[in-house]
Design a protein around this motif. Structure first.
Motif, PDB file in Angstrom:
ATOM      1  N   TYR A  60      37.985  67.934  16.084  1.00 38.31           N
ATOM      2  CA  TYR A  60      38.935  66.914  15.657  1.00 38.31           C
ATOM      3  C   TYR A  60      40.092  66.847  16.657  1.00 38.31           C
ATOM      4  CZ  TYR A  60      36.175  66.601  11.454  1.00 38.31           C
ATOM      5  OH  TYR A  60      35.135  66.409  10.575  1.00 38.31           O
ATOM      6  N   ASN A 100      37.056  66.972   5.856  1.00 37.89           N
ATOM      7  CA  ASN A 100      36.989  65.565   6.239  1.00 37.89           C
ATOM      8  C   ASN A 100      35.852  64.780   5.582  1.00 37.89           C
ATOM      9  OD1 ASN A 100      37.917  63.343   7.981  1.00 37.89           O
ATOM     10  ND2 ASN A 100      35.925  63.599   8.970  1.00 37.89           N
ATOM     11  N   HIS A 128      44.593  64.929   6.789  1.00 33.11           N
ATOM     12  CA  HIS A 128      45.761  65.537   7.438  1.00 33.11           C
ATOM     13  C   HIS A 128      46.563  66.400   6.461  1.00 33.11           C
ATOM     14  CE1 HIS A 128      45.338  63.909  11.439  1.00 33.11           C
ATOM     15  NE2 HIS A 128      44.997  62.753  10.886  1.00 33.11           N
ATOM     16  N   GLU A 151      40.169  59.706   3.225  1.00 33.60           N
ATOM     17  CA  GLU A 151      41.212  58.956   3.925  1.00 33.60           C
ATOM     18  C   GLU A 151      41.874  59.883   4.953  1.00 33.60           C
ATOM     19  OE1 GLU A 151      42.147  55.693   3.512  1.00 33.60           O
ATOM     20  OE2 GLU A 151      40.420  55.517   2.184  1.00 33.60           O
ATOM     21  N   LYS A 152      42.262  59.314   6.088  1.00 29.53           N
ATOM     22  CA  LYS A 152      42.905  60.127   7.134  1.00 29.53           C
ATOM     23  C   LYS A 152      44.101  60.901   6.600  1.00 29.53           C
ATOM     24  CE  LYS A 152      41.731  57.899  11.493  1.00 29.53           C
ATOM     25  NZ  LYS A 152      40.920  58.926  12.086  1.00 29.53           N
ATOM     26  N   SER A 153      44.895  60.262   5.753  1.00 27.27           N
ATOM     27  CA  SER A 153      46.075  60.927   5.206  1.00 27.27           C
ATOM     28  C   SER A 153      45.676  62.127   4.343  1.00 27.27           C
ATOM     29  CB  SER A 153      46.925  59.947   4.394  1.00 27.27           C
ATOM     30  OG  SER A 153      46.179  59.426   3.312  1.00 27.27           O
ATOM     31  N   THR A 166      33.937  59.667   4.905  1.00 29.27           N
ATOM     32  CA  THR A 166      35.078  60.548   5.128  1.00 29.27           C
ATOM     33  C   THR A 166      36.173  60.282   4.102  1.00 29.27           C
ATOM     34  OG1 THR A 166      36.056  58.980   6.694  1.00 29.27           O
ATOM     35  CG2 THR A 166      34.665  60.716   7.620  1.00 29.27           C
TER      36      THR A 166
END
Length: 174
Positions: A68, A36, A50, A45-47, A43
């Motif tokens: 998390y 992350n 994931h 990107e969230k994508s 951080t």
């Protein structure tokens, strides 16, 4: 044990426990913070996070260390073993203090006293009332998994010592 998650309040020693478990079992170890965070304390990107987590979970064997909260259930669905380090707040706050100034394999920077985040400290202080109930609810939902809950460091250390002894016995029997 082939797919293991290690969860608990920040400062509980998840990274330390996971490194010891990795040494004993030889299973590949993945730290969610390393998936992350960038070295500049931003951080991904969230994508991206994931997708990195998804790719990790597709592997045949792993230890995934980290909380998390939004991803705990996804990890619970595919793991076979859970370690929940359910330690007192004071233990966790002390753990945060003790790791300052030390290079760690689970974080891409060195934490120092001058970069302690009050929001992070408050998260730790409120973990037992705000985050822990959700974790307990999920552990109850996935109680068919092998779930280990330790309420102090001594319990975790004792488990690791016994596992190490058992592995040594198996090697000697071969």
């Amino acid at each position: 044990m082939k797919k293991i998650i290690i969860i608990g309040c920040p400062g509980s020693g998840k990274s330390t426990f996971s490194r010891a478990l990795h040494q004993i079992t030889g299973l590949p170890l993945y730290h969610l913070d390393m998936l992350n965070w960038k070295t500049d304390r931003t951080t991904v990107e969230k994508s991206v996070f994931h997708e990195k987590l998804r790719q990790t979970m597709l592997k045949d064997e792993w230890i995934i260390e980290g909380n998390y909260g939004s991803t705990i259930e996804r990890r619970l669905q595919v793991c076979d073993t859970v370690f929940f380090l359910d330690y007192p707040v004071d233990t966790c706050l002390k753990g945060i203090e003790e790791r300052k100034g030390k290079k760690r394999s689970d974080l891409p920077w060195i934490e120092t006293s001058d970069n302690t985040d009050k929001e992070f400290e408050n998260f730790i202080k409120n973990y037992h009332t705000e985050s822990r109930p959700d974790v307990i609810q999920l552990l109850n939902k996935y109680s068919h998994k092998q779930v280990h809950i330790f309420s102090n460091r001594e319990q975790g250390d004792k488990y690791l010592d016994q596992l190490s002894k058992n592995n040594q016995s198996k090697k000697e029997d071969i």
